[in-house]
Design an enzyme around this catalytic site. Structure first.
Site, PDB file in Angstrom:
ATOM      1  N   HIS A  19       0.864  -1.187   0.000  1.00 39.25           N
ATOM      2  CA  HIS A  19       0.000   0.000   0.000  1.00 39.25           C
ATOM      3  C   HIS A  19       0.898   1.234   0.000  1.00 39.25           C
ATOM      4  O   HIS A  19       1.770   1.353   0.879  1.00 39.25           O
ATOM      5  CB  HIS A  19      -0.886   0.031   1.244  1.00 39.25           C
ATOM      6  CG  HIS A  19      -1.784  -1.163   1.368  1.00 39.25           C
ATOM      7  ND1 HIS A  19      -3.036  -1.198   0.819  1.00 39.25           N
ATOM      8  CD2 HIS A  19      -1.606  -2.362   1.979  1.00 39.25           C
ATOM      9  CE1 HIS A  19      -3.608  -2.364   1.095  1.00 39.25           C
ATOM     10  NE2 HIS A  19      -2.767  -3.094   1.799  1.00 39.25           N
ATOM     11  N   SER A  99      -2.965   1.849  -4.212  1.00 37.29           N
ATOM     12  CA  SER A  99      -3.315   3.006  -3.398  1.00 37.29           C
ATOM     13  C   SER A  99      -4.764   3.416  -3.644  1.00 37.29           C
ATOM     14  O   SER A  99      -5.300   3.213  -4.729  1.00 37.29           O
ATOM     15  CB  SER A  99      -2.373   4.178  -3.712  1.00 37.29           C
ATOM     16  OG  SER A  99      -2.492   5.156  -2.701  1.00 37.29           O
ATOM     17  N   ARG A 102      -7.756   9.522  -3.451  1.00 37.55           N
ATOM     18  CA  ARG A 102      -8.377  10.387  -2.445  1.00 37.55           C
ATOM     19  C   ARG A 102      -8.624  11.758  -3.016  1.00 37.55           C
ATOM     20  O   ARG A 102      -7.819  12.263  -3.798  1.00 37.55           O
ATOM     21  CB  ARG A 102      -7.414  10.529  -1.256  1.00 37.55           C
ATOM     22  CG  ARG A 102      -7.976  10.011   0.050  1.00 37.55           C
ATOM     23  CD  ARG A 102      -6.994  10.162   1.178  1.00 37.55           C
ATOM     24  NE  ARG A 102      -5.625   9.842   0.879  1.00 37.55           N
ATOM     25  CZ  ARG A 102      -4.603  10.652   1.164  1.00 37.55           C
ATOM     26  NH1 ARG A 102      -4.800  11.828   1.741  1.00 37.55           N
ATOM     27  NH2 ARG A 102      -3.365  10.288   0.865  1.00 37.55           N
ATOM     28  N   HIS A 201      -8.282  -8.367  -0.312  1.00 37.93           N
ATOM     29  CA  HIS A 201      -8.015  -8.734   1.083  1.00 37.93           C
ATOM     30  C   HIS A 201      -9.161  -9.639   1.512  1.00 37.93           C
ATOM     31  O   HIS A 201     -10.325  -9.214   1.498  1.00 37.93           O
ATOM     32  CB  HIS A 201      -7.990  -7.492   1.982  1.00 37.93           C
ATOM     33  CG  HIS A 201      -6.746  -6.666   1.846  1.00 37.93           C
ATOM     34  ND1 HIS A 201      -6.382  -6.055   0.683  1.00 37.93           N
ATOM     35  CD2 HIS A 201      -5.782  -6.359   2.754  1.00 37.93           C
ATOM     36  CE1 HIS A 201      -5.240  -5.406   0.868  1.00 37.93           C
ATOM     37  NE2 HIS A 201      -4.850  -5.569   2.116  1.00 37.93           N
ATOM     38  N   GLU A 204      -9.042 -11.490   6.562  1.00 33.48           N
ATOM     39  CA  GLU A 204      -7.920 -10.909   7.312  1.00 33.48           C
ATOM     40  C   GLU A 204      -8.230 -10.988   8.814  1.00 33.48           C
ATOM     41  O   GLU A 204      -7.331 -10.985   9.644  1.00 33.48           O
ATOM     42  CB  GLU A 204      -7.737  -9.448   6.871  1.00 33.48           C
ATOM     43  CG  GLU A 204      -6.458  -8.808   7.357  1.00 33.48           C
ATOM     44  CD  GLU A 204      -6.296  -7.362   6.870  1.00 33.48           C
ATOM     45  OE1 GLU A 204      -7.138  -6.872   6.082  1.00 33.48           O
ATOM     46  OE2 GLU A 204      -5.324  -6.720   7.289  1.00 33.48           O
TER      47      GLU A 204
HETATM   48  C1  LIG Z   1      -4.063  -2.384  10.284  1.00 30.86           C
HETATM   49  C2  LIG Z   1      -3.175  -3.359   9.643  1.00 30.86           C
HETATM   50  C3  LIG Z   1      -2.765  -4.533  10.445  1.00 30.86           C
HETATM   51  C4  LIG Z   1      -2.799  -3.123   8.393  1.00 30.86           C
HETATM   52  C5  LIG Z   1      -2.478  -4.136   7.419  1.00 30.86           C
HETATM   53  N1  LIG Z   1      -3.621  -4.599   6.770  1.00 30.86           N
HETATM   54  C6  LIG Z   1      -4.415  -3.860   5.958  1.00 30.86           C
HETATM   55  N2  LIG Z   1      -5.648  -4.343   5.767  1.00 30.86           N
HETATM   56  C7  LIG Z   1      -6.544  -3.681   5.006  1.00 30.86           C
HETATM   57  N3  LIG Z   1      -6.270  -2.533   4.383  1.00 30.86           N
HETATM   58  C8  LIG Z   1      -5.047  -2.015   4.540  1.00 30.86           C
HETATM   59  C9  LIG Z   1      -4.055  -2.657   5.320  1.00 30.86           C
HETATM   60  N4  LIG Z   1      -2.931  -1.890   5.249  1.00 30.86           N
HETATM   61  C10 LIG Z   1      -3.236  -0.820   4.469  1.00 30.86           C
HETATM   62  N5  LIG Z   1      -4.504  -0.879   4.058  1.00 30.86           N
HETATM   63  C11 LIG Z   1      -5.246   0.083   3.214  1.00 30.86           C
HETATM   64  O1  LIG Z   1      -4.309   0.947   2.602  1.00 30.86           O
HETATM   65  C12 LIG Z   1      -4.553   2.315   2.968  1.00 30.86           C
HETATM   66  C13 LIG Z   1      -3.236   3.062   3.063  1.00 30.86           C
HETATM   67  O2  LIG Z   1      -2.627   3.161   1.804  1.00 30.86           O
HETATM   68  P1  LIG Z   1      -3.196   4.085   0.612  1.00 30.86           P
HETATM   69  O3  LIG Z   1      -3.696   5.369   1.190  1.00 30.86           O
HETATM   70  O4  LIG Z   1      -4.304   3.314  -0.063  1.00 30.86           O
HETATM   71  O5  LIG Z   1      -2.004   4.298  -0.270  1.00 30.86           O
HETATM   72  C14 LIG Z   1      -5.321   2.208   4.287  1.00 30.86           C
HETATM   73  O6  LIG Z   1      -6.091   3.350   4.525  1.00 30.86           O
HETATM   74  C15 LIG Z   1      -6.162   0.960   4.058  1.00 30.86           C
HETATM   75  O7  LIG Z   1      -7.309   1.261   3.304  1.00 30.86           O
HETATM   76 ZN   LIG Z   2      -2.862  -5.021   2.694  1.00 29.15          ZN
END
Ligand SMILES: CC(C)=CCNc1ncnc2c1ncn2[C@@H]1O[C@H](COP(=O)(O)O)[C@@H](O)[C@H]1O
Ligand SMILES: [Zn+2]
Length: 353
Positions: A19, A99, A102, A201, A204
């Site tokens: 991510h 990503s 937004r 996902h 999870e």
């Molecule tokens: C909380 C945790 C254990 C994280 C790892 N597991 C995850 N599970 C689901 N969505 C995720 C996870 N890690 C990141 N994301 C997603 O990626 C986003 C951040 O990266 P971006 O803004 O999409 O660029 C988060 O807001 C969420 O929507």
């Molecule tokens: Zn992930």
């Protein structure tokens, strides 16, 4: 660096689950914090250090903080180019970044310009001559429901057609305890029908059996985590059979799962289950910035936890090539790259002619 660490760094690697905003390193975070001192954000609010664990809720709070720091086109360009350079420096030869587009009214960031900027970063890194190929997955945040999911797929389709093959698919992510996949199914089906690949996902957290069952019918092209799919974790043989029958690769992120406490310890990680089945399993970082790791470290962790020798690790990284979403020609190029690097990295005797 010791001999073993050097092997993992030199090992050519494929990263399929990263991510963007979770992958921001300490160094880049410092630059962002300096750009926005009025936010009073400290580094401890954006990363989970060694030995620390957080609840899933606390982990998702971290993303809110990071999103405050990354809210302009300029920020996204810096973050994305830094992240790509860091993966390249870690020996990653192929990267799929994902990503969530937004919109930020204050800075006039739109979902469109968000994706455009990420693509610009990928192109910029390519022109620098970095030894890494990068593709992009547009993420759907599950909490935002049907309509936003549908808009996101439309956006992804437009970019798939206009980005020269850089946008290859859709990711479904976000807080797994919020929302239900059944509301997202029409958008995911539309994505699949227009040629976008799907990485979802799935399971999870526990008690998502019904949702996973439903989404597996698509079927997705890859699964993120899948922690609670198998019977030993409260899942079911029926779900495992579906995954195996459709040969759907899993993206497995050891540190993320242990620090987020969905898995109690490294040795109890479901990597063991799927690896023993001989099912395609790809080691990934998830959020290398938030979880203070890199892909070399994740491979090393998997090897030490599950007692894998260098040759088994090599095979693991090589098999990941078959799971990428990019075109076949790139797959072939990567396979060739691995073949060329193998003697040097595995320290094999030079072949006598
Ligand atoms: C909380 C945790 C254990 C994280 C790892 N597991 C995850 N599970 C689901 N969505 C995720 C996870 N890690 C990141 N994301 C997603 O990626 C986003 C951040 O990266 P971006 O803004 O999409 O660029 C988060 O807001 C969420 O929507
Ligand atoms: Zn992930």
């Amino acid at each position: 660096m010791d001999e073993d660490a050097r092997f993992y760094r030199e090992l050519p690697k494929v990263e399929l689950h990263a991510h963007l905003n979770g992958s921001v390193s300490f160094v880049t975070m410092e630059k962002l914090i300096k750009r926005k001192p009025h936010l009073n954000i400290e580094h401890s609010m954006t990363a989970i250090g060694k030995g620390q664990r957080r609840t899933l809720d606390e982990c998702f709070e971290v993303f809110k903080v990071i999103h405050k720091l990354v809210d302009t086109e300029e920020d996204i360009l810096m973050v994305a180019t830094d992240v790509i350079r860091e993966f390249a420096a870690d020996g990653v030869k192929y990267l799929e970044l994902r990503s969530t587009p937004r919109e930020e009214k204050d800075t006039r960031l739109t979902k469109q310009s968000y994706v455009e900027t990420a693509i610009k970063a990928i192109q910029q890194c390519k022109s620098e001559g970095l030894d890494i190929d990068v593709r992009f997955l547009v993420a759907i945040d599950r909490r935002n429901g049907t309509e936003v999911a549908m808009e996101t797929v439309k956006l992804a389709e437009e970019f798939m057609l206009s980005s020269g093959g850089l946008v290859v698919g859709i990711d479904l992510s976000g807080d797994p305890t919020v929302g239900h996949g059944k509301y997202l199914l029409p958008a995911l089906e539309k994505a699949k029908n227009c040629g976008l690949k799907l990485s979802l996902h799935l399971s999870e957290v526990p008690s998502q059996l019904e949702e996973s069952d439903l989404l597996l019918n698509l079927p997705p092209d890859r699964i993120g985590h899948g922690t609670f799919l198998h019977p030993e974790m409260g899942g079911s043989q029926h779900l495992v059979d579906k995954v195996v029958k459709n040969n759907i690769p899993l993206e497995l992120c050891l540190t993320s799962n242990v620090k987020g406490q969905t898995v109690p310890s490294y040795s109890q990680h479901h990597f063991r289950y799927w690896y023993q089945l001989g099912h395609p399993s790809v080691i990934c970082t998830d959020d290398k910035g938030v979880f203070c790791t890199d892909l070399s470290q994740e491979y090393q962790l998997a090897a030490s936890t599950f007692d894998l020798g260098h040759e088994a690790v090599w095979k693991l990284s090589q098999q990941a090539i078959d799971c990428i979403f990019a075109e076949e020609a790139l797959k072939e190029q990567l396979k060739q790259k691995w073949n060329e690097l193998q003697p040097q990295v595995l320290n094999l005797p030079v072949q006598q002619v």
